[in-house]
Design a protein around this motif. Structure first.
Motif, PDB file in Angstrom:
ATOM      1  N   LEU A 184       0.843  -1.192   0.000  1.00  0.00           N
ATOM      2  CA  LEU A 184       0.000   0.000   0.000  1.00  0.00           C
ATOM      3  C   LEU A 184       0.883   1.250   0.000  1.00  0.00           C
ATOM      4  O   LEU A 184       2.025   1.207   0.460  1.00  0.00           O
ATOM      5  N   PRO A 185       0.334   2.383  -0.487  1.00  0.00           N
ATOM      6  CA  PRO A 185       1.133   3.613  -0.530  1.00  0.00           C
ATOM      7  C   PRO A 185       1.309   4.250   0.841  1.00  0.00           C
ATOM      8  O   PRO A 185       0.473   4.094   1.735  1.00  0.00           O
ATOM      9  N   THR A 186       2.409   4.962   0.985  1.00  0.00           N
ATOM     10  CA  THR A 186       2.704   5.728   2.200  1.00  0.00           C
ATOM     11  C   THR A 186       3.237   7.101   1.816  1.00  0.00           C
ATOM     12  O   THR A 186       3.679   7.317   0.680  1.00  0.00           O
ATOM     13  N   ARG A 187       3.191   8.002   2.755  1.00  0.00           N
ATOM     14  CA  ARG A 187       3.865   9.299   2.628  1.00  0.00           C
ATOM     15  C   ARG A 187       4.976   9.280   3.658  1.00  0.00           C
ATOM     16  O   ARG A 187       4.723   9.146   4.852  1.00  0.00           O
ATOM     17  N   GLU A 188       6.219   9.394   3.179  1.00  0.00           N
ATOM     18  CA  GLU A 188       7.369   9.240   4.051  1.00  0.00           C
ATOM     19  C   GLU A 188       8.168  10.536   4.125  1.00  0.00           C
ATOM     20  O   GLU A 188       8.417  11.179   3.114  1.00  0.00           O
ATOM     21  N   THR A 189       8.548  10.878   5.350  1.00  0.00           N
ATOM     22  CA  THR A 189       9.384  12.049   5.582  1.00  0.00           C
ATOM     23  C   THR A 189      10.739  11.575   6.086  1.00  0.00           C
ATOM     24  O   THR A 189      10.824  10.919   7.127  1.00  0.00           O
ATOM     25  N   TYR A 190      11.759  11.874   5.313  1.00  0.00           N
ATOM     26  CA  TYR A 190      13.148  11.574   5.674  1.00  0.00           C
ATOM     27  C   TYR A 190      13.754  12.839   6.254  1.00  0.00           C
ATOM     28  O   TYR A 190      13.637  13.912   5.662  1.00  0.00           O
ATOM     29  N   SER A 191      14.403  12.705   7.389  1.00  0.00           N
ATOM     30  CA  SER A 191      15.065  13.837   8.024  1.00  0.00           C
ATOM     31  C   SER A 191      16.399  13.356   8.578  1.00  0.00           C
ATOM     32  O   SER A 191      16.438  12.351   9.290  1.00  0.00           O
ATOM     33  N   TRP A 192      17.497  14.071   8.232  1.00  0.00           N
ATOM     34  CA  TRP A 192      18.814  13.634   8.699  1.00  0.00           C
ATOM     35  C   TRP A 192      19.699  14.806   9.057  1.00  0.00           C
ATOM     36  O   TRP A 192      19.557  15.899   8.533  1.00  0.00           O
ATOM     37  N   ASP A 193      20.592  14.523  10.003  1.00  0.00           N
ATOM     38  CA  ASP A 193      21.561  15.506  10.457  1.00  0.00           C
ATOM     39  C   ASP A 193      22.551  15.793   9.330  1.00  0.00           C
ATOM     40  O   ASP A 193      23.086  14.862   8.712  1.00  0.00           O
ATOM     41  N   ALA A 194      22.791  17.057   9.068  1.00  0.00           N
ATOM     42  CA  ALA A 194      23.641  17.458   7.944  1.00  0.00           C
ATOM     43  C   ALA A 194      25.099  17.077   8.127  1.00  0.00           C
ATOM     44  O   ALA A 194      25.830  16.940   7.152  1.00  0.00           O
ATOM     45  N   VAL A 195      25.541  16.865   9.352  1.00  0.00           N
ATOM     46  CA  VAL A 195      26.940  16.530   9.613  1.00  0.00           C
ATOM     47  C   VAL A 195      27.138  15.025   9.767  1.00  0.00           C
ATOM     48  O   VAL A 195      27.966  14.419   9.099  1.00  0.00           O
ATOM     49  N   THR A 196      26.337  14.388  10.625  1.00  0.00           N
ATOM     50  CA  THR A 196      26.516  12.951  10.896  1.00  0.00           C
ATOM     51  C   THR A 196      25.864  12.065   9.847  1.00  0.00           C
ATOM     52  O   THR A 196      26.192  10.886   9.749  1.00  0.00           O
ATOM     53  N   LEU A 197      24.914  12.600   9.078  1.00  0.00           N
ATOM     54  CA  LEU A 197      24.143  11.865   8.066  1.00  0.00           C
ATOM     55  C   LEU A 197      23.312  10.739   8.673  1.00  0.00           C
ATOM     56  O   LEU A 197      22.994   9.749   8.022  1.00  0.00           O
TER      57      LEU A 197
END
Length: 145
Positions: A103-116
């Motif tokens: 089934l479809p999802t809406r996903e939000t990816y969020s990451w630290d700009a330094v540690t990745l």
């Protein structure tokens, strides 16, 4: 006497530089990244990070995700930098794995700009077997290839 004046000048320049220096942030390096996550047990993705077009600003990174297994969907979007993190939201047609179907999802990816290192917040309107809406949460890290 000369040492004192050189020291005073150096101190003044350092103070001035810290006042007028622009705020800096980690610019996402362009290239290929391995997406290391506990989200999937049978698949993995490679992210290609490039400059956003037409924006071409350091606060934007274009993400193109390619699955290593052919039967998973490609996804991508523009990640925007704010408060030390990059974030992007994408609709994934096969984000919720149900027995025998997806089934479809809406996903939000969020990451630290330094540690990745970051998180995936996955939301869906209908659960497996016509279940209620819900959310799932995973962690991930990007490793430059």
């Amino acid at each position: 006497m000369r040492l004192i004046s050189v020291g005073a000048v150096a101190a003044a320049l350092t103070a001035t530089a810290s006042i007028v220096a622009p705020t800096s942030h980690a610019t996402m390096r362009q290239g290929n990244y391995d997406l290391l996550t506990n989200r999937y047990d049978r698949a993995s993705w490679v992210w290609f990070i490039s400059a956003c077009i037409p924006e071409k600003v350091p606060e934007c990174a274009n993400v193109a995700a390619r699955p290593r297994l052919q039967y998973y969907a490609y996804y991508g979007g523009k990640a925007w930098y704010a408060d030390g993190r990059y974030t992007f939201t994408v609709d994934v047609p096969d984000g919720l794995r149900c027995p025998g179907y997806n089934l479809p999802t809406r996903e939000t990816y969020s990451w630290d700009a330094v540690t990745l290192v970051g998180t995936i917040d996955s939301r869906y309107d209908v659960g497996c077997f016509n279940g209620p809406p819900g959310t799932q949460f995973w962690t991930f890290a990007l490793q430059r290839l």
